[in-house]
Motif scaffolding. Sequence first.
Motif, PDB file in Angstrom:
ATOM      1  N   ALA A  19       0.830  -1.209   0.000  1.00 42.35           N
ATOM      2  CA  ALA A  19       0.000   0.000   0.000  1.00 42.35           C
ATOM      3  C   ALA A  19       0.864   1.259   0.000  1.00 42.35           C
ATOM      4  N   LEU A  20       1.984   1.247   0.747  1.00 41.20           N
ATOM      5  CA  LEU A  20       2.879   2.404   0.754  1.00 41.20           C
ATOM      6  C   LEU A  20       3.474   2.651  -0.627  1.00 41.20           C
ATOM      7  N   MET A  21       3.844   1.577  -1.326  1.00 41.45           N
ATOM      8  CA  MET A  21       4.394   1.738  -2.677  1.00 41.45           C
ATOM      9  C   MET A  21       3.352   2.295  -3.633  1.00 41.45           C
ATOM     10  N   ILE A  22       2.125   1.824  -3.508  1.00 43.59           N
ATOM     11  CA  ILE A  22       1.049   2.322  -4.375  1.00 43.59           C
ATOM     12  C   ILE A  22       0.793   3.794  -4.106  1.00 43.59           C
ATOM     13  N   LEU A  23       0.732   4.175  -2.825  1.00 50.13           N
ATOM     14  CA  LEU A  23       0.465   5.574  -2.472  1.00 50.13           C
ATOM     15  C   LEU A  23       1.588   6.498  -2.914  1.00 50.13           C
ATOM     16  N   GLU A  24       2.802   5.989  -2.930  1.00 46.35           N
ATOM     17  CA  GLU A  24       3.943   6.813  -3.319  1.00 46.35           C
ATOM     18  C   GLU A  24       3.859   7.238  -4.782  1.00 46.35           C
ATOM     19  N   PHE A  25       3.308   6.377  -5.625  1.00 49.27           N
ATOM     20  CA  PHE A  25       3.301   6.656  -7.055  1.00 49.27           C
ATOM     21  C   PHE A  25       1.944   7.047  -7.618  1.00 49.27           C
ATOM     22  N   LEU A  26       0.929   7.155  -6.779  1.00 51.65           N
ATOM     23  CA  LEU A  26      -0.373   7.611  -7.265  1.00 51.65           C
ATOM     24  C   LEU A  26      -0.319   9.115  -7.551  1.00 51.65           C
ATOM     25  N   PRO A  27      -0.924   9.575  -8.640  1.00 50.56           N
ATOM     26  CA  PRO A  27      -0.850  10.999  -8.987  1.00 50.56           C
ATOM     27  C   PRO A  27      -1.891  11.866  -8.296  1.00 50.56           C
ATOM     28  N   TYR A  28      -2.571  11.360  -7.276  1.00 52.88           N
ATOM     29  CA  TYR A  28      -3.653  12.103  -6.642  1.00 52.88           C
ATOM     30  C   TYR A  28      -3.177  12.792  -5.365  1.00 52.88           C
ATOM     31  N   ASN A  29      -3.708  13.978  -5.098  1.00 56.51           N
ATOM     32  CA  ASN A  29      -3.386  14.698  -3.863  1.00 56.51           C
ATOM     33  C   ASN A  29      -3.997  14.020  -2.639  1.00 56.51           C
ATOM     34  N   ALA A  30      -5.021  13.234  -2.834  1.00 59.74           N
ATOM     35  CA  ALA A  30      -5.674  12.550  -1.715  1.00 59.74           C
ATOM     36  C   ALA A  30      -4.776  11.482  -1.111  1.00 59.74           C
ATOM     37  N   GLY A  31      -3.686  11.145  -1.764  1.00 57.60           N
ATOM     38  CA  GLY A  31      -2.764  10.146  -1.229  1.00 57.60           C
ATOM     39  C   GLY A  31      -2.047  10.608   0.024  1.00 57.60           C
ATOM     40  N   GLY A  32      -1.894  11.922   0.203  1.00 62.53           N
ATOM     41  CA  GLY A  32      -1.171  12.450   1.364  1.00 62.53           C
ATOM     42  C   GLY A  32      -1.807  12.102   2.695  1.00 62.53           C
ATOM     43  N   VAL A  72      -4.064   9.861   3.325  1.00 64.72           N
ATOM     44  CA  VAL A  72      -4.168   8.409   3.432  1.00 64.72           C
ATOM     45  C   VAL A  72      -2.822   7.831   3.873  1.00 64.72           C
ATOM     46  N   TRP A  73      -1.749   8.353   3.328  1.00 65.52           N
ATOM     47  CA  TRP A  73      -0.393   7.913   3.679  1.00 65.52           C
ATOM     48  C   TRP A  73      -0.111   8.172   5.157  1.00 65.52           C
ATOM     49  N   GLN A  74      -0.531   9.349   5.650  1.00 64.54           N
ATOM     50  CA  GLN A  74      -0.307   9.692   7.056  1.00 64.54           C
ATOM     51  C   GLN A  74      -1.051   8.751   7.995  1.00 64.54           C
ATOM     52  N   VAL A  75      -2.295   8.447   7.670  1.00 66.03           N
ATOM     53  CA  VAL A  75      -3.085   7.572   8.539  1.00 66.03           C
ATOM     54  C   VAL A  75      -2.556   6.138   8.480  1.00 66.03           C
ATOM     55  N   LEU A  76      -2.072   5.730   7.317  1.00 63.23           N
ATOM     56  CA  LEU A  76      -1.494   4.395   7.197  1.00 63.23           C
ATOM     57  C   LEU A  76      -0.240   4.263   8.068  1.00 63.23           C
ATOM     58  N   SER A  93     -14.030  12.472   7.152  1.00 61.21           N
ATOM     59  CA  SER A  93     -13.543  11.644   8.247  1.00 61.21           C
ATOM     60  C   SER A  93     -13.090  10.337   7.626  1.00 61.21           C
ATOM     61  N   TYR A  94     -11.856   9.942   7.921  1.00 56.99           N
ATOM     62  CA  TYR A  94     -11.264   8.785   7.277  1.00 56.99           C
ATOM     63  C   TYR A  94     -10.858   7.776   8.343  1.00 56.99           C
ATOM     64  N   TYR A  95     -11.290   6.533   8.183  1.00 59.14           N
ATOM     65  CA  TYR A  95     -11.013   5.481   9.141  1.00 59.14           C
ATOM     66  C   TYR A  95     -10.192   4.392   8.456  1.00 59.14           C
ATOM     67  N   ASN A  96      -9.185   3.887   9.145  1.00 62.61           N
ATOM     68  CA  ASN A  96      -8.350   2.834   8.617  1.00 62.61           C
ATOM     69  C   ASN A  96      -8.208   1.769   9.688  1.00 62.61           C
ATOM     70  N   CYS A  97      -8.422   0.521   9.301  1.00 64.72           N
ATOM     71  CA  CYS A  97      -8.290  -0.596  10.221  1.00 64.72           C
ATOM     72  C   CYS A  97      -7.447  -1.674   9.556  1.00 64.72           C
ATOM     73  N   CYS A  98      -6.392  -2.118  10.219  1.00 63.22           N
ATOM     74  CA  CYS A  98      -5.508  -3.154   9.692  1.00 63.22           C
ATOM     75  C   CYS A  98      -5.556  -4.375  10.590  1.00 63.22           C
ATOM     76  N   LYS A  99      -5.306  -5.530   9.987  1.00 63.76           N
ATOM     77  CA  LYS A  99      -5.220  -6.767  10.755  1.00 63.76           C
ATOM     78  C   LYS A  99      -3.844  -7.371  10.585  1.00 63.76           C
ATOM     79  N   SER A 100      -3.375  -8.012  11.630  1.00 65.01           N
ATOM     80  CA  SER A 100      -2.096  -8.698  11.590  1.00 65.01           C
ATOM     81  C   SER A 100      -2.336 -10.191  11.463  1.00 65.01           C
ATOM     82  N   ASN A 101      -1.553 -10.823  10.608  1.00 68.78           N
ATOM     83  CA  ASN A 101      -1.708 -12.270  10.413  1.00 68.78           C
ATOM     84  C   ASN A 101      -1.089 -13.033  11.564  1.00 68.78           C
TER      85      ASN A 101
END
Length: 114
Positions: A36-49, A51-55, A106-114
């Motif tokens: 996800a970090l690699m995808i966000l780094e190369f996306l041309p959208y300003n909304a990636g910023g 999202v990157w911070q919350v990730l 309002s942006y919510y992010n939830c991750c799970k660990s394997n």
Amino acid sequence: MSNIQSVKAVAKYIRMSPHKVRRVLNQIRGRSYQEALMILEFLPYNAGGPVWQVLHSVAANAKNNYDLDKKKLVIDTVFANEGPKLKRIRPRAQGRAYRISKTDLSYYNCCKSN
């Protein structure tokens, strides 16, 4: 039974349209943290910023609060909801005024660990 830990982070009152952020969130949903970090780094959208911070915040929460490895995180639930609107007026001819609504997010992010 496997031990799956869930970690979350929230960003509120971001001055951006939820529609624009959802376009980015759909790209990273279900991916691993590093992918996800690699995808966000190369996306041309300003909304990636934001999202990157919350990730990054989710990864920091996982490491500090639950002692989980960042490399094992998988993005499970991400969604962007509309927040409160800023109400502004635009002066028009003959003393009239048009209303302008500037949306927040309002942006919510939830991750799970394997």
